[in-house]
Write an enzyme that holds these catalytic residues in place. Structure first.
Site, PDB file in Angstrom:
ATOM      1  N   CYS A 328       0.845  -1.203   0.000  1.00 50.24           N
ATOM      2  CA  CYS A 328       0.000   0.000   0.000  1.00 50.24           C
ATOM      3  C   CYS A 328       0.873   1.243   0.000  1.00 50.24           C
ATOM      4  O   CYS A 328       0.809   2.088   0.910  1.00 50.24           O
ATOM      5  CB  CYS A 328      -0.929  -0.010   1.211  1.00 50.24           C
ATOM      6  N   ASP A 329       1.710   1.364  -0.999  1.00 48.95           N
ATOM      7  CA  ASP A 329       2.581   2.527  -1.166  1.00 48.95           C
ATOM      8  C   ASP A 329       2.595   2.870  -2.647  1.00 48.95           C
ATOM      9  O   ASP A 329       2.879   2.013  -3.494  1.00 48.95           O
ATOM     10  CB  ASP A 329       3.994   2.217  -0.666  1.00 48.95           C
TER      11      ASP A 329
END
Length: 381
Positions: A328-329
């Site tokens: 989740c980047d």
């Protein structure tokens, strides 16, 4: 590059194992080491441990009588645990704590890199009488896929002063070093760096009666990625010519520090497709998300610098995709500008094989970012 581990054998070995994983072919590393010793018979090889510090690789290279370039006391401890003597180790990091210098000295290391006055003074205090070599800044490294500029090294003028200071403080001003950049495809960069070192050595001898007895040429030799480069034989032929031209019969000790060129081609990163999607109805290109990404094995795709060869088991029509990792980047996108052609029928659960991934993958991976564990590595004899 002689591929000692064919894709069929690789698929058979890895198909029942959970992804992502890295498979290392130790026979390839042994072949690469023997090729380097043949092409550079006058050189002492110091394997750059940071490229892949796996015990299996260190043990293999120890059995081949390799020396080792280390960047921290933790790498040093790995080698000492294997029985490698301090006399075969160089502390090649120019950025080091005084306490670490003392620790290396206590463990028998007597060869240190430096590029600053404070570091020279720390070495004189905590590693008296040791051999030091001063690292020069590269004049140009943009032709390398992974440039090494600014952070390490110093100007030629400062290198002169540091060598003189080292002698004054009781150290042995042993040599000079440079690094032309990792995955350097312009062989002339070695010629330029060797010429600069030869001129500096001559000036030191004529003005200060200090004789430089070692030249450390670092690494930079190529692995087999997507972009073409000359064969290693051509690198060696030209570099040996540059050495003969600039130093002749000076009986200089030569050191090379291969990391990528020894380990990269031995490894394949096996990753699974998590999702294939588009950002709009009927839009292109496809986004392919896999379970290896920037933070777990593929950090060298940062800025799309290292362009890996990516193989699919599927055949048939392909088109260009954006390849991204699982975290989740928003940075976790490996290739967007670089064209990555993958099969049109690629789907969830399919596997991709990222070749020449034996260096700077497992050792660069984050620990527990988004909870993902370190990437698992398997070794084949």
């Amino acid at each position: 590059m002689k591929d000692t581990l064919g894709i069929e054998k690789l698929i058979a070995f890895s198909q029942a194992k959970e992804t992502p994983l890295i498979v290392i072919d130790l026979a390839q590393i042994k072949d690469n080491y023997q090729e380097l010793t043949t092409l550079f018979p006058q050189a002492s090889i110091y394997y750059a441990v940071k490229a892949n510090p796996a015990v299996e690789i260190l043990s293999l290279l120890d059995s081949q009588k390799s020396n080792f370039d280390v960047a921290s006391r933790y790498e040093l401890d790995q080698l000492l645990a294997l029985g490698v003597e301090g006399s075969r180790i160089s502390f090649g990091n120019t950025i080091k704590k005084a306490t670490d210098i003392a620790y290396f000295y206590e463990k028998g290391v007597r060869l240190f890199a430096s590029d600053s006055e404070q570091d020279i003074r720390n070495l004189a205090e905590h590693a008296p009488n040791s051999k030091i070599y001063v690292r020069l800044l590269p004049e140009e490294s943009s032709s390398a896929d992974w440039p090494l500029s600014r952070k390490f090294g110093c100007s030629t003028e400062m290198a002169f002063d540091l060598i003189v200071l080292a002698q004054k403080l009781g150290l042995e001003p042993f040599g000079l070093s440079f690094h032309v950049g990792s995955q350097q495809r312009d062989i002339e960069q070695w010629g330029n760096a060797i010429s600069r070192c030869a001129a500096l050595a001559k000036e030191l001898k004529e003005t200060k009666q200090i004789e430089i007895r070692m030249l450390n040429m670092g690494g930079g030799f190529p692995a087999t990625y997507k972009l073409p480069n000359a064969p290693l034989e051509e690198y060696a032929s030209k570099i040996n010519f540059y050495l003969e031209r600039e130093f002749g019969d000076d009986h200089l000790q030569i050191i090379i520090e291969p990391g990528r060129s020894l380990a990269a081609d031995s490894g394949t990163l096996v990753t699974q497709v998590i999702l294939v999607s588009k950002k709009s109805t009927g839009g292109t290109p496809r986004w392919v998300y896999v379970d290896a990404g920037l933070f777990n094995g593929m950090i060298e795709t940062l800025d799309e610098s290292i362009k890996y060869r990516i193989v699919s088991e599927k055949t048939g029509p392909t088109d260009n995709v954006i390849l991204a990792g699982p975290t989740c980047d928003s940075m976790d996108v490996m290739y967007e500008k670089e064209k990555v052609e993958l099969p049109l029928d690629l789907k969830q659960g399919d596997r991709l094989y990222i070749r020449s991934a034996g260096a700077y993958t497992a050792s660069y991976a984050s620990v527990a970012f988004n909870g993902f564990p370190p990437i698992q590595t398997f070794f084949l004899q």
